[in-house]
Design an enzyme around this catalytic site. Sequence first.
Site, PDB file in Angstrom:
ATOM      1  N   HIS A  25       8.176 -10.666  -5.301  1.00  0.00           N
ATOM      2  CA  HIS A  25       7.343  -9.963  -5.422  1.00  0.00           C
ATOM      3  C   HIS A  25       7.191  -8.354  -6.743  1.00  0.00           C
ATOM      4  O   HIS A  25       7.588  -8.143  -7.331  1.00  0.00           O
ATOM      5  CB  HIS A  25       6.876  -8.673  -4.297  1.00  0.00           C
ATOM      6  CG  HIS A  25       6.466  -9.729  -3.353  1.00  0.00           C
ATOM      7  ND1 HIS A  25       6.151  -9.017  -1.605  1.00  0.00           N
ATOM      8  CD2 HIS A  25       6.471 -11.261  -3.030  1.00  0.00           C
ATOM      9  CE1 HIS A  25       5.175 -10.208  -1.091  1.00  0.00           C
ATOM     10  NE2 HIS A  25       5.265 -11.375  -2.036  1.00  0.00           N
TER      11      HIS A  25
ATOM     12  N   TYR B 257      10.947   2.433  -5.297  1.00  0.00           N
ATOM     13  CA  TYR B 257      11.410   1.521  -4.519  1.00  0.00           C
ATOM     14  C   TYR B 257      11.806  -0.246  -5.357  1.00  0.00           C
ATOM     15  O   TYR B 257      12.176  -0.701  -4.432  1.00  0.00           O
ATOM     16  CB  TYR B 257       9.351   0.955  -4.441  1.00  0.00           C
ATOM     17  CG  TYR B 257       9.661  -0.062  -3.121  1.00  0.00           C
ATOM     18  CD1 TYR B 257       8.989   0.241  -1.849  1.00  0.00           C
ATOM     19  CD2 TYR B 257       9.122  -1.851  -3.349  1.00  0.00           C
ATOM     20  CE1 TYR B 257       8.685  -0.207  -0.862  1.00  0.00           C
ATOM     21  CE2 TYR B 257       8.987  -2.311  -2.613  1.00  0.00           C
ATOM     22  CZ  TYR B 257       8.767  -1.776  -0.996  1.00  0.00           C
ATOM     23  OH  TYR B 257       8.459  -2.206  -0.110  1.00  0.00           O
TER      24      TYR B 257
ATOM     25  N   PRO C  77      13.301   2.742   7.608  1.00  0.00           N
ATOM     26  CA  PRO C  77      12.617   1.877   6.690  1.00  0.00           C
ATOM     27  C   PRO C  77      11.698   1.617   6.396  1.00  0.00           C
ATOM     28  O   PRO C  77      11.422   0.526   5.842  1.00  0.00           O
ATOM     29  CB  PRO C  77      12.499   0.658   8.005  1.00  0.00           C
ATOM     30  CG  PRO C  77      11.830   1.544   9.587  1.00  0.00           C
ATOM     31  CD  PRO C  77      12.954   2.571   9.335  1.00  0.00           C
TER      32      PRO C  77
ATOM     33  N   LYS D  65      15.516   0.783   2.304  1.00  0.00           N
ATOM     34  CA  LYS D  65      16.719   0.770   0.993  1.00  0.00           C
ATOM     35  C   LYS D  65      17.637   0.374   2.016  1.00  0.00           C
ATOM     36  O   LYS D  65      18.773   0.310   1.535  1.00  0.00           O
ATOM     37  CB  LYS D  65      16.309   2.130   1.059  1.00  0.00           C
ATOM     38  CG  LYS D  65      15.594   2.173  -0.004  1.00  0.00           C
ATOM     39  CD  LYS D  65      15.806   2.036  -1.626  1.00  0.00           C
ATOM     40  CE  LYS D  65      14.535   1.546  -2.807  1.00  0.00           C
ATOM     41  NZ  LYS D  65      14.208   0.880  -2.912  1.00  0.00           N
TER      42      LYS D  65
HETATM   43  C1  PHB Z   1      10.165  -6.608   6.759  1.00  0.00           C
HETATM   44  O1  PHB Z   1      10.697  -6.345   7.524  1.00  0.00           O
HETATM   45  O2  PHB Z   1      10.122  -6.936   5.965  1.00  0.00           O
HETATM   46  C2  PHB Z   1       9.753  -4.951   5.796  1.00  0.00           C
HETATM   47  C3  PHB Z   1      10.793  -3.694   6.834  1.00  0.00           C
HETATM   48  C4  PHB Z   1      10.594  -2.503   5.995  1.00  0.00           C
HETATM   49  C5  PHB Z   1       9.769  -2.344   4.715  1.00  0.00           C
HETATM   50  C6  PHB Z   1       9.394  -3.505   4.101  1.00  0.00           C
HETATM   51  C7  PHB Z   1       9.661  -4.586   5.196  1.00  0.00           C
HETATM   52  O3  PHB Z   1       9.877  -0.618   4.225  1.00  0.00           O
END
Ligand code: PHB
Length: 394
Positions: free
Chosen positions: A73, A387, A295, A299
């Site tokens: 991505h 990010y 989350p 990270k």
């Molecule tokens: C995911 O579970 O795909 C996920 C979780 C937290 C994020 C991004 C993706 O910040």
Amino acid sequence: MQSTQVAIIGAGPSGLLLGQLLSRAGIHNVILEQRSDEHVLARVRAGILEQGTVDLLEEAGVADRLHQEGLVHDGIYIAFNGERQHIALSSLTGGRSVTVYGQTEITRDLMAARAAAGLSTHYEAAGVALHDFESGGKPWVSYLRNGKPEVLHCDYIAGCDGFHGVSRHSIAPDAFKTFERTYPFGWLGVLADTPPVAPELVYAQHPRGFALCSMRSRTRSRCYIQCCLTDSLNQWSDELFWAELRMRLDPVSAAALQPAVALEKSIAPLRSFVAEPMRFGRLFLAGDAAHIVPPTGAKGLNLAASDVRYLAQGLIEHYREHSSIALNHYSARALQRVWRAERFSWAMTRLLHSFPDQGSFDHRLQQAELDYLFSSTAAQTSLAENYVGLALDA
Ligand code: PHB
Ligand code: APR
């Protein structure tokens, strides 16, 4: 009585990846895991990999499937006030991107590589206890295997056993400091076979609360909504979940949402936590055993991978070159990266959630910050470089 060079506690991504890197460098290791392999593989976790994490998985020889099935991505969307803004991660960071590949799949690939190499992982090891790691002598680990007591002697112990593991709890309370923030909400997550609402992740800020549309593939979505910590899963039917998610998204994302049966549904609290230092004599902590991030910045796994990278480098240098310089720097090096990720994860959480205790001034500030992010390339660049992952050795 068994012996090894490095005893690794925990077969999550940290423990398995460390074992793989050490084994490839000829360093003998044994992993002790309290759960069964099926249980470890049944856990649904995030799956956004920084380039540095992908590089490390390549170095460990476990990136073939990741390259075939992972989705690269080049951006993310932030939705706010009925609009969604694209944050062009790659063009803002000189070409760096992230890869979407579930943590469960990484764990599966690491387990397969370990089994193929004939390396020891003792699953369902009960009552693991760590001994003599601060005595100046050699440490050892005791545990029960099929109800029978076992002892594992080693040079070093790697505590890769997650936030609730035994390793951190084996350290004298006055030997370390902890830093913690809890948040007054949780995330309700749903996994479902439905196409993602957009080609890239959508993070949404809405007066009803945060929402996130992530994915595992082009046909499988992983979506989250901010919920109350007191909510229980039986309050949230699939219909209610999708309706609430739709309300929190911008109109374009909402129109693309196709509700489907939840394959998995869970509620997780959000927490920021750091234990300092990360070394205690011959015990090293890595991954969730030493730190937790909320989350929102994706990270957790990437931090675990960078700890493991530094620890593996230190141990390899120690055995190959009889130098302890890198091992002695492990804790400080890892913690510098940990705190940068803690800051970013906290900032993303604060930016995108509704805080129940937020006053009207704080609310306006949050809106002004999003407004700034939507209109400033400098603000977007700052988000993007965090990010995709700040340089590993920074
Ligand atoms: C995911 O579970 O795909 C996920 C979780 C937290 C994020 C991004 C993706 O910040
Ligand atoms: N004895 C042996 N094993 C244990 C013990 C114990 N007393 N306690 C816990 N474990 C095991 C757990 O069963 C688990 O399999 O240690 C493993 C720790 O794995 P994780 O919790 O996945 O932690 P880690 O490997 O550091 O991975 C970090 O996981 O939570 C996410 O966001 C986080 O993505 C990040 C990643």
